[in-house]
Design a protein around this motif. Sequence first.
Motif, PDB file in Angstrom:
ATOM      1  N   GLY A   1       0.970  -1.529   0.016  1.00  0.00           N
ATOM      2  CA  GLY A   1      -0.026  -0.393  -0.261  1.00  0.00           C
ATOM      3  C   GLY A   1       0.935   1.740   0.159  1.00  0.00           C
ATOM      4  N   LYS A   2       0.529   2.663  -0.508  1.00  0.00           N
ATOM      5  CA  LYS A   2       1.067   3.347  -0.363  1.00  0.00           C
ATOM      6  C   LYS A   2       0.441   4.415   0.420  1.00  0.00           C
ATOM      7  N   VAL A   3       1.283   5.360   1.415  1.00  0.00           N
ATOM      8  CA  VAL A   3       1.001   5.708   2.310  1.00  0.00           C
ATOM      9  C   VAL A   3       0.129   7.350   1.700  1.00  0.00           C
ATOM     10  N   ILE A   4      -0.832   7.622   1.612  1.00  0.00           N
ATOM     11  CA  ILE A   4      -2.056   8.692   1.209  1.00  0.00           C
ATOM     12  C   ILE A   4      -1.893   9.825   2.014  1.00  0.00           C
ATOM     13  N   LYS A   5      -1.738   9.758   3.149  1.00  0.00           N
ATOM     14  CA  LYS A   5      -2.269  11.116   3.806  1.00  0.00           C
ATOM     15  C   LYS A   5      -1.235  10.658   5.469  1.00  0.00           C
ATOM     16  N   LEU A   6      -0.958  11.725   5.700  1.00  0.00           N
ATOM     17  CA  LEU A   6       0.315  11.461   7.437  1.00  0.00           C
ATOM     18  C   LEU A   6       0.404  12.594   7.547  1.00  0.00           C
ATOM     19  N   GLU A   7      -0.725  13.016   9.188  1.00  0.00           N
ATOM     20  CA  GLU A   7      -0.458  13.725  10.225  1.00  0.00           C
ATOM     21  C   GLU A   7       0.304  13.385  11.333  1.00  0.00           C
ATOM     22  N   LYS A   8       1.021  14.328  11.561  1.00  0.00           N
ATOM     23  CA  LYS A   8       2.528  13.573  12.456  1.00  0.00           C
ATOM     24  C   LYS A   8       0.662  14.006  14.108  1.00  0.00           C
ATOM     25  N   ASN A   9       0.368  12.478  14.445  1.00  0.00           N
ATOM     26  CA  ASN A   9       0.364  12.363  15.731  1.00  0.00           C
ATOM     27  C   ASN A   9      -1.416  12.828  15.876  1.00  0.00           C
ATOM     28  N   LYS A  10      -2.249  12.564  14.908  1.00  0.00           N
ATOM     29  CA  LYS A  10      -3.601  12.800  13.726  1.00  0.00           C
ATOM     30  C   LYS A  10      -4.242  11.958  12.791  1.00  0.00           C
TER      31      LYS A  10
END
Length: 142
Positions: A58-67
């Motif tokens: 899979g591919k990371v499509i969104k990453l917001e630290k601690n969120k």
Amino acid sequence: MAYSIHHDLLIKAPIHKIFEAITEPEHLINWWPLKCEGIPKENEDYNFFFTSEYNWYGKVIKLEKNKSFYIKMTKSDADWDPTSFGFDLEKQKGDVLIKFWHVGWPECNAHFRGSSYCWAMLLNGLKNYVEKGIVVPFKERE
């Protein structure tokens, strides 16, 4: 029409500890796949290895630290390939609410229903891992 899985759960732990458990391969293997590789960063690929027959990507499509942390499946099986899953984290009076979702299922078939059950069991494993340090052996995970 696409089908969706949704689960909410409260975890009594610092939000950064939960975020590590859902994004860092060395923590993911303690509650989900047998082996895992990936970098928690947008557009990076993750390898979720369950068995040689279930060696998925899979591919990371969104990453917001601690969120938030979202994955779009790219190489799995016919049911999972069109799907994405994610975790949204919200602080709530010393606890953290995880809003988990797995969307884009093409059918409400046995695989969809079984995956919903498995996610519920795995998320309980995540909770026990983060709160109590309990690691369920891979062969005993749903």
